[in-house]
Design a protein around this motif. Structure first.
Motif, PDB file in Angstrom:
ATOM      1  N   CYS A 157      42.064  41.105  56.625  1.00 30.42           N
ATOM      2  CA  CYS A 157      41.892  40.794  55.146  1.00 30.42           C
ATOM      3  C   CYS A 157      42.883  41.869  54.464  1.00 30.42           C
ATOM      4  O   CYS A 157      42.540  43.163  54.302  1.00 30.42           O
ATOM      5  CB  CYS A 157      40.694  40.994  54.669  1.00 30.42           C
ATOM      6  SG  CYS A 157      40.167  40.913  53.245  1.00 30.42           S
ATOM      7  N   VAL A 159      43.660  43.776  51.101  1.00 30.46           N
ATOM      8  CA  VAL A 159      42.973  43.765  49.998  1.00 30.46           C
ATOM      9  C   VAL A 159      43.860  44.397  48.810  1.00 30.46           C
ATOM     10  O   VAL A 159      44.071  45.684  48.714  1.00 30.46           O
ATOM     11  CB  VAL A 159      41.914  44.818  50.122  1.00 30.46           C
ATOM     12  CG1 VAL A 159      40.848  45.069  48.919  1.00 30.46           C
ATOM     13  CG2 VAL A 159      40.851  44.282  51.394  1.00 30.46           C
ATOM     14  N   GLY A 272      41.419  40.081  49.834  1.00 28.82           N
ATOM     15  CA  GLY A 272      40.211  40.647  49.251  1.00 28.82           C
ATOM     16  C   GLY A 272      40.892  41.473  47.905  1.00 28.82           C
ATOM     17  O   GLY A 272      42.163  41.260  47.828  1.00 28.82           O
ATOM     18  N   SER A 273      39.897  41.955  47.102  1.00 28.04           N
ATOM     19  CA  SER A 273      40.555  42.667  46.049  1.00 28.04           C
ATOM     20  C   SER A 273      39.500  43.754  45.716  1.00 28.04           C
ATOM     21  O   SER A 273      38.434  43.749  45.877  1.00 28.04           O
ATOM     22  CB  SER A 273      40.531  41.697  44.917  1.00 28.04           C
ATOM     23  OG  SER A 273      41.018  42.265  43.550  1.00 28.04           O
ATOM     24  N   TRP A 274      40.051  44.720  45.079  1.00 28.11           N
ATOM     25  CA  TRP A 274      39.379  45.870  44.371  1.00 28.11           C
ATOM     26  C   TRP A 274      39.496  45.903  42.645  1.00 28.11           C
ATOM     27  O   TRP A 274      38.965  46.497  42.059  1.00 28.11           O
ATOM     28  CB  TRP A 274      39.776  47.200  44.591  1.00 28.11           C
ATOM     29  CG  TRP A 274      39.262  47.828  45.915  1.00 28.11           C
ATOM     30  CD1 TRP A 274      38.494  47.099  46.909  1.00 28.11           C
ATOM     31  CD2 TRP A 274      39.404  49.201  46.506  1.00 28.11           C
ATOM     32  NE1 TRP A 274      38.312  47.866  47.854  1.00 28.11           N
ATOM     33  CE2 TRP A 274      38.720  49.223  47.843  1.00 28.11           C
ATOM     34  CE3 TRP A 274      39.975  50.388  45.925  1.00 28.11           C
ATOM     35  CZ2 TRP A 274      38.605  50.227  48.460  1.00 28.11           C
ATOM     36  CZ3 TRP A 274      39.962  51.443  46.813  1.00 28.11           C
ATOM     37  CH2 TRP A 274      39.260  51.404  48.116  1.00 28.11           C
ATOM     38  N   ALA A 427      39.118  35.305  45.752  1.00 29.70           N
ATOM     39  CA  ALA A 427      39.315  36.620  46.911  1.00 29.70           C
ATOM     40  C   ALA A 427      37.986  37.345  46.593  1.00 29.70           C
ATOM     41  O   ALA A 427      37.270  37.374  45.651  1.00 29.70           O
ATOM     42  CB  ALA A 427      40.291  37.661  46.403  1.00 29.70           C
ATOM     43  N   SER A 428      37.367  37.847  47.720  1.00 33.67           N
ATOM     44  CA  SER A 428      36.427  38.771  47.720  1.00 33.67           C
ATOM     45  C   SER A 428      36.391  39.946  47.161  1.00 33.67           C
ATOM     46  O   SER A 428      37.596  40.813  47.394  1.00 33.67           O
ATOM     47  CB  SER A 428      35.968  38.960  49.377  1.00 33.67           C
ATOM     48  OG  SER A 428      35.656  37.759  49.990  1.00 33.67           O
ATOM     49  N   ASP A 430      35.554  43.644  46.039  1.00 33.63           N
ATOM     50  CA  ASP A 430      34.747  44.814  46.501  1.00 33.63           C
ATOM     51  C   ASP A 430      34.336  45.754  45.237  1.00 33.63           C
ATOM     52  O   ASP A 430      34.853  45.757  44.451  1.00 33.63           O
ATOM     53  CB  ASP A 430      35.543  45.841  47.472  1.00 33.63           C
ATOM     54  CG  ASP A 430      35.914  45.091  48.763  1.00 33.63           C
ATOM     55  OD1 ASP A 430      35.380  44.067  49.402  1.00 33.63           O
ATOM     56  OD2 ASP A 430      36.547  45.894  49.642  1.00 33.63           O
ATOM     57  N   ASN A 512      30.889  43.314  49.747  1.00 39.37           N
ATOM     58  CA  ASN A 512      31.128  44.715  50.082  1.00 39.37           C
ATOM     59  C   ASN A 512      30.778  45.710  49.103  1.00 39.37           C
ATOM     60  O   ASN A 512      31.305  45.604  47.801  1.00 39.37           O
ATOM     61  CB  ASN A 512      32.512  45.059  50.464  1.00 39.37           C
ATOM     62  CG  ASN A 512      33.000  44.199  51.799  1.00 39.37           C
ATOM     63  OD1 ASN A 512      32.259  43.802  52.692  1.00 39.37           O
ATOM     64  ND2 ASN A 512      34.110  43.567  51.501  1.00 39.37           N
ATOM     65  N   ARG A 659      40.633  45.392  57.913  1.00 45.62           N
ATOM     66  CA  ARG A 659      41.048  45.236  56.577  1.00 45.62           C
ATOM     67  C   ARG A 659      41.919  46.210  56.046  1.00 45.62           C
ATOM     68  O   ARG A 659      41.746  47.590  56.618  1.00 45.62           O
ATOM     69  CB  ARG A 659      39.685  45.293  55.676  1.00 45.62           C
ATOM     70  CG  ARG A 659      38.684  44.052  55.912  1.00 45.62           C
ATOM     71  CD  ARG A 659      37.996  43.704  54.745  1.00 45.62           C
ATOM     72  NE  ARG A 659      37.175  44.768  54.239  1.00 45.62           N
ATOM     73  CZ  ARG A 659      36.930  44.857  52.952  1.00 45.62           C
ATOM     74  NH1 ARG A 659      37.569  44.039  51.963  1.00 45.62           N
ATOM     75  NH2 ARG A 659      36.469  45.991  52.597  1.00 45.62           N
TER      76      ARG A 659
END
Length: 938
Positions: A157, A159, A272-274, A427-428, A430, A512, A659
């Motif tokens: 993943c 991110v 994934g993404s912040w 995208a998940s 976080d 997460n 990740r």
């Protein structure tokens, strides 16, 4: 007539007196010449012959200086640059900045060209490709069963984060992508003269648009701006290239099966993404922003599915009189609201109009108004993405079961993989917050529920006991009848939004919670208690709805990480929660702050040791470890080639799951070009497969290697800390000799550059810390301390023979991937540094004694580090083992140096209280151009 195109960025031309380039690199030279000619023509037409001649004069003089080290040329260059008017200065900066941007485009296209050339020639798959990884697996006797088991359990993943080192605007990126596409079209097909002319004109339009577009943003970016920028890469790359990767992997695996039948690959590689969820130090990330982020992401996914379903309906015009369909397909078609007599004999089209209608209803149910086409009728929304995937599978099964398998392998296969990978959430996201905030929030909740608790005054063990007791009960602490502080109310609102996202978009939408500055077990349990408040942890059933992830950042935190996780995993209550997560626990390791805290060598070593310790602790507790690597774009923040970095991990650290953050300008560098993006994603997957299956329990390094590295790290740590934290006035030196103050004025990020309003290095974020050193061409965070460490090591272990200290270091470099990677990254950073240019920035320091003392220490350490690196590797110069990168860097210097010179002069004027608008604007433009030339600068 002198033309910029004749030598701009050339990899060798007789006109410049350089050596001829290898035949394989001639197309790169030709592309750079083409882009340079177009840029030169644009400058001439837009700015006039005088500006064009000045640009050309600066360029020629800079090249002459670099080629011959001609000091007369250097003085001539300085005279040219110092004698410019403000308007000329701005034009020069923009011209040389675009030189770098256009060279980057040409280099990316050349990498694609070389990859295609290898594929067309039938060359063996190269390292970093999935073909190479699967081939090595076959050679070692790993069969299809183990490979399929790997893909079922794996998670890879990348991110995306919004850290502010991406200095380019989206408008500029779009035109650069247009140019890349046009170069690719010229490369891949024989064009008629008319087509060539049209292509050249389109390139001229793109370059002219770039020239007439502002390189800078004039307003501060908001978090939503950053979200929209991040989502745009899904249009360009991820939504199409990830399904393409899966389809190719599916076909490769089919060749390994006895029946050679393809089977769907589980979605192990996901995004994934912040961006929009990282609120550590960013007060602008609120519950409303999180909700808007999820809506923007979901809108992009559903818009893509709607477009693809519509296009697929146009393709699958199969008539029931000509084909047989499955009963499930017939039922799906009959449930469609499509009653048009024109499609009654076309069951696949009716099935797809029904899918489209359900997608449109889903978009409306999720509050998305961006549905471009109306559905043929009303239909119920999908409960989740798995329902959509199941209906697409019905179409696939009917086609493959009735002689139309080739039809199922086109757009339908891509769409099925897209839905499996991106769901309704894209995208998940976080959620990240600092442990101090969690502590204050929990303390306020406890104090409100039971006055006198005094949570902040409790020691660690008392806190653990209290939190465990609270986690036993389903009773909430928060009350709607209490007015909490703004911070506590905000934290609860965001977590409630996360719970709502789980209900609306699925649990994968926000899986997460990451805890910055984690330094104790209580930090983990505090988040567990907050999750209980919003229903994402159910204590009576022991169910945990999200992963609680500690981020160990500083050197001290890394050293304590093993002890903390051992204590946490020993708690029966926490282990019970982990059982609901499949006995998997993620741990994040921070590369950036550990580097700022302890320097490059010690940061790398403490990260490596932490991984070894964590692997052992998790193995003892029977819990699967997943590491999340918080790497930046630059070597000073853990950057460098991902393939080598993953393979250099200690044995057991990559257990099929990993990740990795993709930060700042790295995102556009890797993923703005679709094909380059797919190759980068493939590299992550290939490295993870190799590290897991081919080196699952790689032999531990020799004990003497570990002991030697411990000594080297100790010496490097002492040297780095003594300079950065132990030298009186160093903060002043840093703030005066770099562009840190001016970086803060750029509109390139939504959060401040420091955690507090101080000049303290401790409070400064690692990103602007590294970015500033890159701008002045010192790259200090990527090497400082290494020279001192080697010198001290050799003093303690003298001798030139096989038992001497240098022989040990050379052995470590030859046999130990960790040490190889450490030195390789340092090699790259030192090659991009320039001590002569750095000395110009040092002149900006107003205190002469401070300037002389600090810079001479830096200069001596820089030289010592280069000498040590060359002595250990056996090279006679930097980057001798990487001639392609050496060529790229060497040919960028003539275009970077003028920008650095101008930046220094503008900084001098700006700090001399010049009120002229062009001065600050010029500084900001040089920051853009230098960052483009260095590429991985922050």
């Amino acid at each position: 007539m002198r033309e910029i195109n004749q030598t701009i960025g050339q990899t060798g031309s007789p006109a410049d007196g350089q050596v001829e380039v290898p035949e394989k690199d001639i197309p790169l030279r030709d592309d750079i010449r083409l882009l340079g000619r177009i840029l030169g023509d644009t400058i001439r037409s837009q700015e006039g012959d005088a500006v064009f001649d000045l640009v050309e004069g600066v360029r020629q003089t800079s090249i002459r200086f670099h080629r011959d080290q001609d000091q007369a040329a250097r003085r001539e260059l300085e005279d040219l640059l110092n004698g410019m008017t403000p308007r000329q200065t701005t034009r020069i900066i923009r011209a040389f900045s675009y030189f770098s941007h256009l060279s980057n485009i040409a280099e990316d296209q050349h990498h694609i060209r070389r990859t295609r050339a290898h594929d067309l020639a039938g060359s063996a798959p190269r390292p970093g490709t999935i073909g190479h990884a699967l081939g090595r697996a076959q050679e070692t006797g790993i069969g299809i069963e183990r490979l399929e088991a790997f893909f079922r359990e794996a998670l890879v993943c990348p991110v995306l984060t919004a850290h502010p080192t991406e200095v380019r605007r989206k408008s500029s990126l779009n035109r650069e992508m247009d140019l890349a596409q046009l170069l690719a079209e010229r490369e891949r097909g024989r064009m008629t003269p008319e087509e060539t002319e049209a292509c050249d004109e389109a390139m001229r339009r793109a370059v002219l648009t770039l020239w007439q577009t502002s390189l800078l943003r004039w307003t501060k970016r908001t978090v939503i701006d950053e979200v929209q920028n991040g989502v745009s890469f899904y249009d360009q790359t991820f939504l199409r290239e990830l399904p393409r990767f899966y389809a190719q992997l599916e076909d490769r695996l089919a060749t390994l099966r006895p029946d050679r039948r393809p089977a769907e690959v589980p979605p192990f590689l996901r995004m994934g993404s912040w961006i929009g969820g990282d609120r550590d130090g960013n007060p602008f990330v609120t519950a409303d922003v999180v909700a808007r982020t999820m809506r923007l992401q979901s809108t992009r996914a559903l818009a893509f599915y709607l477009d693809e379903a519509h296009a697929l309906g146009g393709e699958l015009s199969l008539n029931r009189r000509n084909v047989t369909v499955s009963d499930a397909l017939r039922d799906l078609a009959d449930r469609s609201p499509d009653r048009s007599p024109n499609r009654q004999d076309e069951p696949y089209r009716r099935a797809l109009t029904g899918i489209y209608a359900r997608l449109a209803a889903t978009a409306r149910a999720l509050g998305q108004a961006e549905v471009l086409r109306h559905a043929v009728g009303e239909a119920p929304p999908y409960a989740d993405a798995s329902e959509l995937k199941a209906e697409l599978d019905v179409i696939h099964d009917s086609l493959t079961g009735n002689g139309s398998e080739v039809l199922a392998r086109g757009r339908l296969r891509q769409l099925r993989y897209a839905v499996a990978v991106f769901g309704f959430h894209l995208a998940s996201l976080d959620l990240r917050q600092n442990s101090d905030v969690h502590e204050r929030t929990v303390g306020e909740l406890l104090e409100s529920a039971a006055p006198g608790t005094g949570y902040a005054g409790l020691d660690e063990e008392a806190r653990i006991a209290l939190l465990l007791e609270e986690l036993k009960t389903a009773r909430p602490l928060a009350s709607p009848f209490i007015d909490y502080s703004e911070e506590t109310a905000g934290e609860l609102a965001i977590l409630r939004m996360a719970a709502d996202a789980h209900r609306r978009y699925g649990a994968a939408s926000m899986p997460n919670c990451i805890i910055s500055k984690a330094d104790g077990v209580s930090d983990m349990l505090e988040v567990a208690l907050l999750l209980k408040e919003v229903g994402l942890l159910r204590p009576l059933g022991g169910a945990l709805g999200v992963n609680i992830i500690p981020l160990f950042e500083t050197i001290g935190d890394l050293r304590n990480s093993t002890r903390i996780m051992d204590r946490l995993l020993s708690l029966p209550a926490y282990r019970s929660l982990l059982e609901s997560r499949g006995l998997e626990q993620e741990v994040m390791l921070g590369y950036s702050d550990s580097n700022k805290d302890g320097g490059f060598v010690t940061s790398g070593w403490e990260l490596y040791k932490a991984e070894i310790g964590l692997v052992e602790v998790f193995r003892r507790h029977g819990v699967r470890l997943r590491l999340f690597h918080g790497r930046g774009g630059s070597v000073g923040r853990g950057g460098g080639p991902s393939y080598q970095a993953i393979l250099a991990q200690p044995g057991g650290a990559v257990q099929g799951q990993i990740r990795i953050t993709e930060q700042g300008e790295t995102i556009s560098g890797k993923y703005s070009n679709a094909e380059v993006g797919r190759r980068n994603l493939e590299t992550l997957a290939a490295a993870t497969l190799e590290a897991t299956l081919l080196h699952p329990d790689a032999a531990a390094p020799r004990e003497e290697y570990l002991a030697a590295m411990e000594e080297l790290s100790g010496h490097a740590f002492e040297a780095y800390r003594d300079l950065v934290y132990g030298t009186r006035g160093f903060e002043d030196y840093f703030w005066e000799s770099t562009v840190i103050t001016e970086i803060a004025s750029l509109n390139i990020g939504s959060r401040p550059s420091s955690r507090k309003k101080t000049r303290s290095i401790e409070d400064l974020r690692a990103i602007p810390w590294v970015f500033s050193w890159a701008q002045c061409r010192l790259m200090l965070p990527g090497w400082y301390g290494f020279g001192s460490a080697v010198r001290a090591w050799l003093a303690d272990h003298p001798g030139d023979g096989p038992d001497g200290g240098m022989a040990m270091l050379r052995s470590m470099h030859r046999d130990w991937p960790f040490f190889q990677t450490l030195l390789s990254n340092m090699d790259m950073v030192l090659a991009k540094s320039n001590i002569a240019i750095a000395s110009r920035y040092a002149e900006l320091v107003t205190d002469p004694d401070l300037r002389r003392t600090v810079f001479e220490r830096i200069r001596a350490e820089w030289q010592a580090s280069i000498d040590a690196l060359l002595a250990i590797t056996g090279q006679d110069g930097l980057l001798r083992g990487n001639p392609l990168l050496a060529r790229s860097i060497r040919n960028r210097f003539p275009y970077l140096d003028p920008l650095n010179h101008v930046q220094v002069e503008l900084l001098r004027r700006h700090r001399g209280r010049s009120e002229e608008e062009y001065v600050l604007r010029g500084i900001q433009l040089t920051i853009n151009g230098i960052a483009a030339g260095l590429r991985n600068s922050g």
